[in-house]
Enzyme design. Structure first.
Site, PDB file in Angstrom:
ATOM      1  CG  ASP A 195      -2.268   0.588   0.976  1.00  0.00           C
ATOM      2  OD1 ASP A 195      -2.303   1.830   0.808  1.00  0.00           O
ATOM      3  OD2 ASP A 195      -3.281  -0.126   0.943  1.00  0.00           O
ATOM      4  CG  HIS A 200      -5.451   3.339   1.128  1.00  0.00           C
ATOM      5  ND1 HIS A 200      -5.056   2.041   0.938  1.00  0.00           N
ATOM      6  CD2 HIS A 200      -6.746   3.411   0.736  1.00  0.00           C
ATOM      7  CE1 HIS A 200      -6.067   1.347   0.439  1.00  0.00           C
ATOM      8  NE2 HIS A 200      -7.101   2.152   0.317  1.00  0.00           N
ATOM      9  CG  ASP A 237      -4.247   3.971  16.958  1.00  0.00           C
ATOM     10  OD1 ASP A 237      -5.428   3.829  17.301  1.00  0.00           O
ATOM     11  OD2 ASP A 237      -3.655   5.064  16.996  1.00  0.00           O
ATOM     12  CB  ALA A 247      -9.794  -8.303  -7.413  1.00  0.00           C
ATOM     13  CB  SER A 258      -9.638  -0.389   0.530  1.00  0.00           C
ATOM     14  OG  SER A 258      -9.117  -0.002  -0.703  1.00  0.00           O
ATOM     15  CB  VAL A 284      -6.235 -12.689  -6.240  1.00  0.00           C
ATOM     16  CG1 VAL A 284      -6.671 -11.576  -5.285  1.00  0.00           C
ATOM     17  CG2 VAL A 284      -4.825 -12.424  -6.740  1.00  0.00           C
TER      18      VAL A 284
END
Length: 436
Positions: A62, A101, A71, A205, A258, A210
């Site tokens: 990403d 993202h 976090d 995808a 996503s 996948v």
């Protein structure tokens, strides 16, 4: 290298997208009250008593991950930034309006709570951040890097139009995915967000091997923007979902495949942690076989249904149950020359050799490529060059529907955990639910 394509989850900072940062007064111990998928999946009551994902590394290909956030304290491993240098532990997202993202995806998978009490579904995993967009050679390189660094799950929350490629998958990407499968690694990707904008076929995808994931909302119905394609295998929450940005702020009402991909990668990690000897092929088989159908399965928007983690973790796939993800990969492999080097490490790899990672054999440097294979590789290179010339056709999967207005009715979570329904959880479906 500039990121040319990204499947951007709806966390833009414009007023039209309706973001509402959480204040300190709203912060609470996790999981946050808005994480409706926790009771729906029985995360705390059924799954975490078994595992929180320990012992599994999830690679996130990403924009990088802000590892300094509370976090993600202690979660993020040194990775690789193939586009700007560095180890991937900063979020380099430059998409207009984005709040980070890659960080959002990592926290959805492995969030530790932080100041907002927002938890990932698999907080025991480690995150391997890899900065790489969707140019085919680069994505192949990133996938192989993840495999060679010991990742057992690879999350790719990105999508680009695949019509320009033969077989709807760039050759280098397909070879990288085959390399992952040959090394017992599950590759997960979002189906794409253009369901209401032409519904184009989108990779990765669409590539064989996948696990492609569609998006559903709190009502268990498909999110309108999710792609409707034959390659969609399963679905997961991807609408009415909050996300933590790289600034550590919680943004409400985000949507997109996503997010569905990240949740599914977390689910795969939980299964692999609970049963470390279960092959990748069987993990995917179980997720598909135990999913809760939405409509007639397989459905082009939701595949075989919403994943049910506890069922996939504890139940074998019935004999004869379909596994279209690996069936497609087997079919592709059958068309390849015997010498095709899909299982050899990338020559662009940097850092320690693959043989230094437990469970990975040292690469073989002997032998030569047969003339027919050289010819096919040359043809593949020509195809890639022609595809680059058609870059104007490669679109970002980022169209979004308007977010729901603030202050709406509270979300009543569905139950798709498997077994007896959660007490107090109302189930709402577009059709009457079948037996558990």
């Amino acid at each position: 290298m500039r990121r040319t394509v990204r499947a951007l989850v709806a966390i833009a900072a414009t007023a039209a997208c309706g973001f509402f940062p959480v204040t300190a007064a709203q912060a609470a111990p996790g999981p946050h009250s808005e994480e409706w998928w926790f009771p729906a999946w029985g995360i705390q009551t059924r799954i975490w008593p078994i595992t929180r994902g320990g012992g599994v590394t999830v690679a996130v290909i990403d924009s990088g991950v802000n590892a300094s956030l509370p976090d993600l304290s202690g979660v993020v491993l040194p990775g690789k930034n193939f586009e700007g240098g560095g180890d991937g532990r900063t979020d380099s997202d430059s998409e207009p309006g984005s709040k980070g993202h890659g960080t959002s995806m990592a926290i959805s998978i492995a969030g530790q709570g932080g100041r907002n009490g927002w938890l990932g579904i698999a907080p025991g995993v480690k995150i391997l951040p890899i900065v790489q967009g969707l140019d085919p050679e680069g994505l192949d390189r990133a996938i192989r890097f993840a495999v060679d660094r010991g990742a057992k799950v690879i999350n790719i929350s990105q999508a680009a139009q695949a019509d320009v490629y033969p077989g709807h998958c760039p050759v280098p990407v397909q070879e990288g995915i085959a390399y992952a499968a040959d090394h017992d690694v599950v590759v997960v990707a979002g189906a794409g967000n253009e369901g209401q904008a032409g519904n184009p076929v989108e990779y990765p995808a669409s590539c064989a091997g996948v696990l492609a994931v569609g998006a559903t909302g709190p009502d268990s119905r498909p999110w309108p923007g999710t792609e409707r394609q034959s390659y969609v295998a399963v679905s997961a929450p991807g609408s009415g979902v909050g996300l933590i940005g790289r600034d550590g702020v919680l943004y409400h009402n985000s949507w997109g495949t996503s997010i569905s991909s990240a949740f599914t990668s977390g689910a795969v990690a939980l299964i692999r942690s609970s049963q470390p000897n279960l092959p990748a092929r069987e993990v995917v088989h179980r997720l598909i076989a135990t999913a809760l159908p939405v409509g007639s399965a397989p459905d082009p928007a939701t595949g075989y249904g919403i994943i049910r983690i506890i069922r996939a973790m504890t139940q074998n796939a019935p004999a004869g149950a379909p596994n279209p993800v690996y069936d497609a990969l087997d079919k592709w492999k059958a068309t390849q020359p015997a010498n095709q080097p899909t299982t050899q490490p990338t020559t662009q790899q940097t850092g320690p050799a693959a043989g230094t990672v437990p469970g990975h054999a040292p690469p073989s440097h002997g032998g030569s490529i047969a003339p027919v294979t050289k010819f096919l590789l040359g043809v593949s290179a020509v195809v890639v060059v022609l595809a680059v010339g058609a870059v104007a056709l490669v679109r970002r999967s980022r169209r979004r529907r308007p977010p729901p207005p603030p202050g709406g009715p509270p979300i009543t979570p569905p139950s798709f955990g498997g077994g007896a329904p959660d007490h107090g959880a109302q189930r709402t479906f577009s059709r009457p639910p079948g037996p558990e």
